[in-house]
Design an enzyme around this catalytic site. Structure first.
Site, PDB file in Angstrom:
ATOM      1  CG  ASP A  19     -13.807  31.355  -5.267  1.00 42.60           C
ATOM      2  OD1 ASP A  19     -14.928  31.774  -5.591  1.00 42.60           O
ATOM      3  OD2 ASP A  19     -12.756  31.758  -5.810  1.00 42.60           O
TER       4      ASP A  19
ATOM      5  CD  GLU B  20     -15.232  36.590  -8.176  1.00 41.63           C
ATOM      6  OE1 GLU B  20     -15.321  37.731  -8.659  1.00 41.63           O
ATOM      7  OE2 GLU B  20     -14.590  36.351  -7.129  1.00 41.63           O
TER       8      GLU B  20
END
Length: 383
Positions: free
Chosen positions: A72, A134
């Site tokens: 991400d 994350e």
């Protein structure tokens, strides 16, 4: 498409902002690995809108090395980009695009290594671990680590490829993000003493939080390996109130503690909660027994403090070519791997000076350097 530069171009094209799904990228990696007959496991979130990926190349009955990265990226909204953020742009030896540094550059280098890994005669396995979310609290990697706990052989080392300019990092702070909701009693501002002003009591709590943070700056709490060398506390968001002539009944603020690995950020939150319950709430309830102060956790991850004399440190020194170990101010998934019993280091291409900013980039020199680091790792674990 097996060079790190070409793979990075493909990865950047996927908009994997944390609020979006990462499945297209994960499926791309799965299909890429399938070309080399490398099976992988996908570990989905509850909604099956996102997934972690875990793949193993080499003898699975031996402890091996995890090459780990998150898929991400942070949003580009409102940032003044001069290039298309989800299209790789090469200019003056730099590769621009969201996630190029943080941290799709590393993932691209890991994937570029796959053909060589498959051809090599490995005495230890290499695991590829890609996670989701994350950037919003190291959420996805937790289910991946839970799956690894069920395996009979645990990896010996994890290399988190966050951007460190390929300098080995053995430590970072942990983080605890909290929310405080204050509920008081509304009334006309002309009769303010008859109400319970939630904003004013929130301000009192924020002030106490500042005093706690000030105490943490005392020299006896310092660890000079870190910058700043002490645990920090800050309030980042506050909201409350309807109109100036209404005593506000509700206020909310979010705060975070970034703690040295040797310190428990939960103790700060507990100290503030005790102050709220013993010093603030009784005064609020003296006016309205409906008053409340509630604390809730938003996200948390542990710090990392790998021993500079450990085998993990020796290995990353050999792979990176540098025995000078550092720390970073930002957090990673490394503390979670370490807590799961997998020795962890952080080392990847690019700099976090470019991370989260408009026109984020990784240099070709850094990308090539990461390729070389991974090739040295490959040579060290080949028969």
């Amino acid at each position: 498409m097996s060079s790190s530069r070409d793979l990075l171009e493909a990865l950047v094209a996927f908009d994997t902002t944390s609020r979006e799904s990462n499945l297209q990228l994960i499926e791309f990696v799965r299909d890429y690995l399938a070309r080399f007959e490398v099976p992988c496991e996908l570990i989905y979130n509850d909604e099956r809108s996102k997934a972690n990926l875990f793949a193993t190349i080499g003898p699975a009955d031996q402890p091996g090395i995890v090459l780990s990265g998150h898929t991400d990226v942070v949003p580009v909204d409102g940032q003044p980009w001069t290039v298309a953020p989800f299209k790789l742009t090469e200019r003056d030896g730099k590769l621009y695009g969201r996630g190029s540094a943080d941290m799709k550059g590393y993932i691209a280098c890991v994937l570029a290594l796959v053909p060589s890994l498959v051809k090599a005669s490995l005495r230890l396995p290499v695991h590829i671990a890609l996670s989701y979310d994350e950037e919003v609290g190291c959420l996805g990697v937790r289910s991946l680590l839970k799956a690894l706990e069920q395996r009979p052989v645990k990896p010996m080392l994890c290399i988190i490829g966050e951007p460190t300019e390929l300098k080995p990092v053995l430590g970072h702070k942990g983080k605890l993000a909290m929310r405080c909701d204050i509920h008081g009693e509304a009334c006309h501002s002309a009769y303010a003493p008859l109400g319970v002003n939630a904003i004013e009591y929130a301000a009192e709590l924020i002030g106490e939080l500042g005093r706690i943070g000030h105490r943490l700056k005392a020299p006896e709490h310092h660890d000079t390996r870190f910058d700043p060398p002490f645990s920090t506390v800050q309030t980042g968001v506050i909201s409350g109130g309807k109109a100036l002539n209404i005593v506000p009944a509700d206020c909310r603020f979010d705060f975070e503690i970034r703690a040295l690995p040797s310190q428990d950020p939960g103790l700060v939150a507990q100290e503030l909660q005790t102050y709220a319950e013993q010093q603030v709430l009784p005064r609020m309830r003296a006016v309205s027994d409906q008053s409340e102060i509630r604390f809730s956790e938003l996200s948390a991850y542990p710090g990392l403090a790998t021993d500079a004399h450990s085998e993990a440190a020796e290995l990353i020194a050999a792979f990176s070519g540098s025995g000078e170990f550092g720390t970073v101010a930002f957090g990673t998934e490394g503390g979670l791997f370490d807590a799961a019993g997998i020795a962890t280091v952080v080392c990847g291409p690019g700099s976090m000076d470019q991370g989260h900013k408009p026109d984020e980039f990784v240099s070709l020199e850094q990308l090539n350097g990461c390729d070389e680091m991974l090739q040295r790792m490959l040579l060290s674990i080949s028969r």
